[in-house]
Write a protein that holds these residues in place. Structure first.
Motif, PDB file in Angstrom:
ATOM      1  N   ALA A  40       0.779  -1.266   0.066  1.00  0.00           N
ATOM      2  CA  ALA A  40      -0.151  -0.226  -0.060  1.00  0.00           C
ATOM      3  C   ALA A  40       0.858   1.131  -0.088  1.00  0.00           C
ATOM      4  O   ALA A  40       1.854   1.350   0.399  1.00  0.00           O
ATOM      5  N   PRO A  41       0.232   2.392  -0.544  1.00  0.00           N
ATOM      6  CA  PRO A  41       1.175   3.608  -0.437  1.00  0.00           C
ATOM      7  C   PRO A  41       1.379   3.891   1.022  1.00  0.00           C
ATOM      8  O   PRO A  41       0.382   3.674   1.847  1.00  0.00           O
ATOM      9  N   GLY A  42       2.606   4.372   1.202  1.00  0.00           N
ATOM     10  CA  GLY A  42       3.064   4.998   2.400  1.00  0.00           C
ATOM     11  C   GLY A  42       3.705   3.858   3.233  1.00  0.00           C
ATOM     12  O   GLY A  42       4.151   4.039   4.510  1.00  0.00           O
ATOM     13  N   THR A  43       3.644   2.466   2.742  1.00  0.00           N
ATOM     14  CA  THR A  43       4.178   1.569   3.623  1.00  0.00           C
ATOM     15  C   THR A  43       5.638   1.818   3.721  1.00  0.00           C
ATOM     16  O   THR A  43       6.266   2.202   2.353  1.00  0.00           O
ATOM     17  N   PRO A  44       6.381   1.828   4.640  1.00  0.00           N
ATOM     18  CA  PRO A  44       7.968   1.841   4.674  1.00  0.00           C
ATOM     19  C   PRO A  44       8.707   0.918   3.815  1.00  0.00           C
ATOM     20  O   PRO A  44       8.026  -0.257   3.895  1.00  0.00           O
ATOM     21  N   ASP A  45       9.714   1.370   3.337  1.00  0.00           N
ATOM     22  CA  ASP A  45      10.546   0.322   2.446  1.00  0.00           C
ATOM     23  C   ASP A  45      11.127  -0.785   3.393  1.00  0.00           C
ATOM     24  O   ASP A  45      11.355  -1.965   2.725  1.00  0.00           O
ATOM     25  N   ASP A  46      11.207  -0.779   4.471  1.00  0.00           N
ATOM     26  CA  ASP A  46      11.744  -1.960   5.237  1.00  0.00           C
ATOM     27  C   ASP A  46      10.566  -3.019   5.279  1.00  0.00           C
ATOM     28  O   ASP A  46      11.018  -4.221   5.583  1.00  0.00           O
ATOM     29  N   LYS A  47       9.415  -2.700   5.288  1.00  0.00           N
ATOM     30  CA  LYS A  47       8.200  -3.562   5.176  1.00  0.00           C
ATOM     31  C   LYS A  47       8.444  -4.607   3.799  1.00  0.00           C
ATOM     32  O   LYS A  47       8.159  -5.827   3.923  1.00  0.00           O
TER      33      LYS A  47
END
Length: 181
Positions: free
Chosen positions: A154-161
Motif C-alpha cells: 500500500a502507498p505510504g508503507t515503509p521500505d523496510d516492510k
C-alpha cells in the motif's frame, strides 16, 4: 524481455479490472475477477491458492483475476475492496536458457536466488504511481517458462516492510516453482 513485458501488459489490464471493482458481468471475457478459489479465475491463478499465499505472506488476499494473452498467463490477487497490497504472477513459455535469462531478462540490480528454477533473481522495487514499495522475484523454470512474481504494498508503507516481505515472496516462489513442474 519482450515476452515478460507482454505478460505485464496483461497484468495491468487485470489490475484495472480489480481496481474498477467490476463484477463478472462487467469484466472482459479475458479477465474476470473472482472471490472463488484463486484457481477458478483461470490464467496463472491456477498455480495459486489463497490459503497458501496468505499463510506465506501474512496477508488477507481474497479476490483473483486471471487472463491469457498469447503464450503468457497472468494472475492478480488483491484484498477485497482494496487496490493494495496486490500479488501479481505471470508465466510465459520460452526457448531461452539460463545464460540468456541471466543476461537479458534478470534486471541488472537484482540479486541471484539459489534453489529457484534453473536461474532466479530477487529485488526490491520502489514506490511508484499509486503503489507503495514492493518486491519482485523472477525465474526460469525447469519446464521452459519465465515466471515473475511481484508484491506491491500500500502507498505510504515503509521500505523496510518490503525488505521484510522479500524472503517470504522468495519462499512462495519456490512453492509455485514446484507446482509448475
Amino acid at each position: 524481455m519482450p515476452v515478460v513485458r507482454r505478460g505485464l501488459m496483461a497484468v495491468f489490464a487485470l489490475s484495472a479490472v480489480l481496481v474498477a471493482g467490476c463484477d463478472d458481468a462487467g469484466a472482459s471475457p479475458a479477465a474476470k475477477a473472482s472471490t472463488a478459489p484463486a484457481a477458478a479465475a483461470g490464467g496463472a491463478c491456477q498455480l495459486l491458492d489463497f490459503g497458501m499465499v496468505n499463510a506465506k505472506l501474512g496477508l488477507n488476499l481474497g479476490v483473483a483475476a486471471g487472463a491469457q494473452a498469447d503464450n503468457t498467463f497472468s494472475c492478480v490477487l488483491q484484498a477485497s475492496g482494496a487496490s493494495y497490497p496486490d500479488l501479481v504472477l505471470s508465466v510465459s513459455t520460452t526457448t531461452i536458457g539460463a545464460d540468456v535469462f541471466a543476461s537479458m531478462i534478470a534486471p541488472k540490480d537484482a540479486a541471484a536466488v539459489e534453489g529457484l528454477g534453473v536461474a532466479g533473481y530477487q529485488m526490491q522495487t520502489p514506490a511508484a504511481g499509486k503503489a507503495g514499495p514492493g518486491v519482485e522475484v523472477g525465474w526460469l523454470a525447469g519446464n521452459k517458462r519465465i515466471i515473475e512474481l511481484s508484491l506491491r504494498l500500500a502507498p505510504g508503507t515503509p521500505d523496510d516492510k518490503a525488505a521484510e516481505a522479500l524472503p517470504k515472496v522468495v519462499e512462495l516462489a519456490k512453492l509455485i516453482d514446484l507446482s509448475s513442474l
